[in-house]
Design a protein around this motif. Sequence first.
Motif, mmCIF file in Angstrom:
data_model
loop_
_atom_site.group_PDB
_atom_site.id
_atom_site.type_symbol
_atom_site.label_atom_id
_atom_site.label_comp_id
_atom_site.label_asym_id
_atom_site.label_seq_id
_atom_site.Cartn_x
_atom_site.Cartn_y
_atom_site.Cartn_z
ATOM 1 N N ALA A 1 39.822 27.155 45.287
ATOM 2 C CA ALA A 1 39.473 28.188 46.273
ATOM 3 C C ALA A 1 39.073 29.508 45.625
ATOM 4 N N ALA A 2 39.523 29.754 44.404
ATOM 5 C CA ALA A 2 39.245 31.023 43.727
ATOM 6 C C ALA A 2 37.806 31.144 43.253
ATOM 7 N N ASP A 3 37.094 30.045 43.182
ATOM 8 C CA ASP A 3 35.719 30.063 42.680
ATOM 9 C C ASP A 3 34.820 29.392 43.716
ATOM 10 N N ALA A 4 33.914 30.156 44.299
ATOM 11 C CA ALA A 4 33.053 29.637 45.362
ATOM 12 C C ALA A 4 32.237 28.428 44.911
ATOM 13 N N ASN A 5 31.762 28.438 43.660
ATOM 14 C CA ASN A 5 30.982 27.301 43.167
ATOM 15 C C ASN A 5 31.846 26.054 43.027
ATOM 16 N N VAL A 6 33.052 26.221 42.526
ATOM 17 C CA VAL A 6 33.973 25.088 42.382
ATOM 18 C C VAL A 6 34.344 24.567 43.771
ATOM 19 N N GLN A 7 34.598 25.476 44.708
ATOM 20 C CA GLN A 7 34.933 25.067 46.079
ATOM 21 C C GLN A 7 33.796 24.261 46.694
ATOM 22 N N GLU A 8 32.567 24.728 46.502
ATOM 23 C CA GLU A 8 31.418 24.015 47.054
ATOM 24 C C GLU A 8 31.276 22.627 46.428
ATOM 25 N N GLU A 9 31.462 22.531 45.110
ATOM 26 C CA GLU A 9 31.371 21.232 44.451
ATOM 27 C C GLU A 9 32.459 20.290 44.960
ATOM 28 N N TRP A 10 33.684 20.809 45.117
ATOM 29 C CA TRP A 10 34.780 19.996 45.647
ATOM 30 C C TRP A 10 34.430 19.499 47.060
ATOM 31 N N ASP A 11 33.915 20.418 47.895
ATOM 32 C CA ASP A 11 33.593 20.061 49.274
ATOM 33 C C ASP A 11 32.493 19.008 49.348
ATOM 34 N N LEU A 12 31.520 19.087 48.453
ATOM 35 C CA LEU A 12 30.378 18.176 48.505
ATOM 36 C C LEU A 12 30.588 16.862 47.751
ATOM 37 N N ALA A 13 31.557 16.813 46.874
ATOM 38 C CA ALA A 13 31.779 15.615 46.059
ATOM 39 C C ALA A 13 32.251 14.449 46.921
ATOM 40 N N THR A 14 31.735 13.266 46.623
ATOM 41 C CA THR A 14 32.218 12.061 47.296
ATOM 42 C C THR A 14 33.215 11.321 46.426
ATOM 43 N N GLU A 15 33.117 11.530 45.133
ATOM 44 C CA GLU A 15 34.081 10.982 44.186
ATOM 45 C C GLU A 15 34.231 11.970 43.045
ATOM 46 N N ILE A 16 35.310 11.850 42.342
ATOM 47 C CA ILE A 16 35.594 12.769 41.252
ATOM 48 C C ILE A 16 35.514 11.991 39.941
ATOM 49 N N ARG A 17 34.617 12.422 39.060
ATOM 50 C CA ARG A 17 34.437 11.768 37.753
ATOM 51 C C ARG A 17 35.125 12.590 36.678
ATOM 52 N N ARG A 18 35.767 11.900 35.760
ATOM 53 C CA ARG A 18 36.528 12.564 34.704
ATOM 54 C C ARG A 18 35.686 13.564 33.916
ATOM 55 N N ALA A 19 34.450 13.213 33.619
ATOM 56 C CA ALA A 19 33.600 14.069 32.792
ATOM 57 C C ALA A 19 33.006 15.252 33.560
ATOM 58 N N ASP A 20 33.192 15.284 34.866
ATOM 59 C CA ASP A 20 32.623 16.344 35.691
ATOM 60 C C ASP A 20 33.266 17.690 35.360
ATOM 61 N N PRO A 21 32.489 18.757 35.322
ATOM 62 C CA PRO A 21 33.048 20.088 35.050
ATOM 63 C C PRO A 21 34.163 20.490 36.023
#
Length: 96
Positions: A49-69
């Motif tokens: 929640a502290a980073d708008a870009n991270v929040q947006e990526e979390w919201d849009l992600a369908t799966e979480i990959r280990r290598a993802d930033p």
Amino acid sequence: MTEQIADDDPTVIAFLNPPAPVPSYCTKLGLKRAVDELGTWAAVKAAIAADANVQEEWDLATEIRRADPLVQHMIAVVGLSDAQVDQLLIRANALV
């Protein structure tokens, strides 16, 4: 002459039951549940929640990959070792 090895020998057990491969991704729900079991979900959620870009990526992600930033960011927030991340991914996939 052939040497007999007992079925309960640790070497035999390890050979017959190799560890499961570590998955390279998991669902967001599985990750949330696994991180929550560690007691660190509040810290991860706050970091997201502290980073708008991270929040947006979390919201849009369908799966979480280990290598993802995004995942690397979470790992840094929680302070996990590579072995702990492996176990987290295994657990995350088991929880869904």
